[in-house]
Design a protein around this motif. Structure first.
Motif, PDB file in Angstrom:
ATOM      1  N   GLY A  18      51.726  33.044  27.365  1.00 50.76           N
ATOM      2  CA  GLY A  18      50.342  33.340  26.996  1.00 50.76           C
ATOM      3  C   GLY A  18      49.872  34.484  27.877  1.00 50.76           C
ATOM      4  N   GLU A  19      48.642  34.424  28.315  1.00 47.51           N
ATOM      5  CA  GLU A  19      48.112  35.463  29.194  1.00 47.51           C
ATOM      6  C   GLU A  19      48.739  35.344  30.588  1.00 47.51           C
ATOM      7  N   THR A  20      49.094  36.479  31.178  1.00 41.47           N
ATOM      8  CA  THR A  20      49.665  36.472  32.518  1.00 41.47           C
ATOM      9  C   THR A  20      48.561  36.232  33.534  1.00 41.47           C
ATOM     10  N   LEU A  21      48.739  35.154  34.314  1.00 43.63           N
ATOM     11  CA  LEU A  21      47.748  34.762  35.316  1.00 43.63           C
ATOM     12  C   LEU A  21      48.440  34.396  36.616  1.00 43.63           C
ATOM     13  N   PRO A  27      46.398  45.780  31.776  1.00 40.88           N
ATOM     14  CA  PRO A  27      47.596  45.345  31.056  1.00 40.88           C
ATOM     15  C   PRO A  27      48.906  45.843  31.667  1.00 40.88           C
ATOM     16  N   ARG A  46      49.714  43.573  34.598  1.00 41.48           N
ATOM     17  CA  ARG A  46      50.079  42.245  34.114  1.00 41.48           C
ATOM     18  C   ARG A  46      51.481  42.267  33.491  1.00 41.48           C
ATOM     19  N   THR A  58      54.748  40.193  34.727  1.00 39.52           N
ATOM     20  CA  THR A  58      55.487  39.369  33.776  1.00 39.52           C
ATOM     21  C   THR A  58      56.975  39.700  33.814  1.00 39.52           C
TER      22      THR A  58
END
Length: 136
Positions: A10-13, A27, A30, A34
């Motif tokens: 999902g979203e990189t956190l 982005p 991120r 990733t």
């Protein structure tokens, strides 16, 4: 290094142990994180990182170094390391959601599965013939 947990499904956190989210930036940063977290502790060549971030070749070595530097500043010391001609995320694989999922055999935990509609009674259980049907 303070403990952190990372999400790339999902979203990189990135979250600190106390649950606060680390501001990672845009982005490109991120995506870089990733790429490094897909295989924690493994070195990823700088050229491969640059090619993945911009397949058209628009990311220079200097631009990549700048992104890594900004990511290091956000995450703190010891998380992103230079290794040979590349970089690695020096984190425990159990701190990365994708690695935990892979270790479980790619089955997400029940809570991560799609939520049920409130009207959904749940899985239907089929009875075996002769059990609970009054038949012998």
């Amino acid at each position: 290094m303070a403990g952190m947990r990372f999400s790339v499904l999902g979203e990189t956190l990135a979250r600190r142990d106390d649950g606060t989210e680390v501001p990672l930036g845009g982005p490109a940063r991120r995506a870089l994180l990733t790429l490094l977290l897909v295989r924690p502790r493994e070195v990823v060549a700088a050229k491969r990182l640059a090619d993945e971030l911009a397949p058209d070749g628009t990311v220079s070595a200097h631009a990549l170094q700048s992104q890594v530097s900004q990511l290091r500043a956000a995450l703190g010391p010891g998380v992103i390391e230079r290794a040979g001609t590349g970089y690695r995320a020096a984190v425990d694989p159990q701190d990365v959601d994708a690695a935990r999922t892979e270790a479980r055999g790619s089955h997400p935990p029940p809570a991560a599965r799609a939520p049920r509609c409130p009207a959904d009674p749940g899985p239907v259980r089929r009875r075996r013939p002769g059990r609970g049907t009054g038949r012998l």
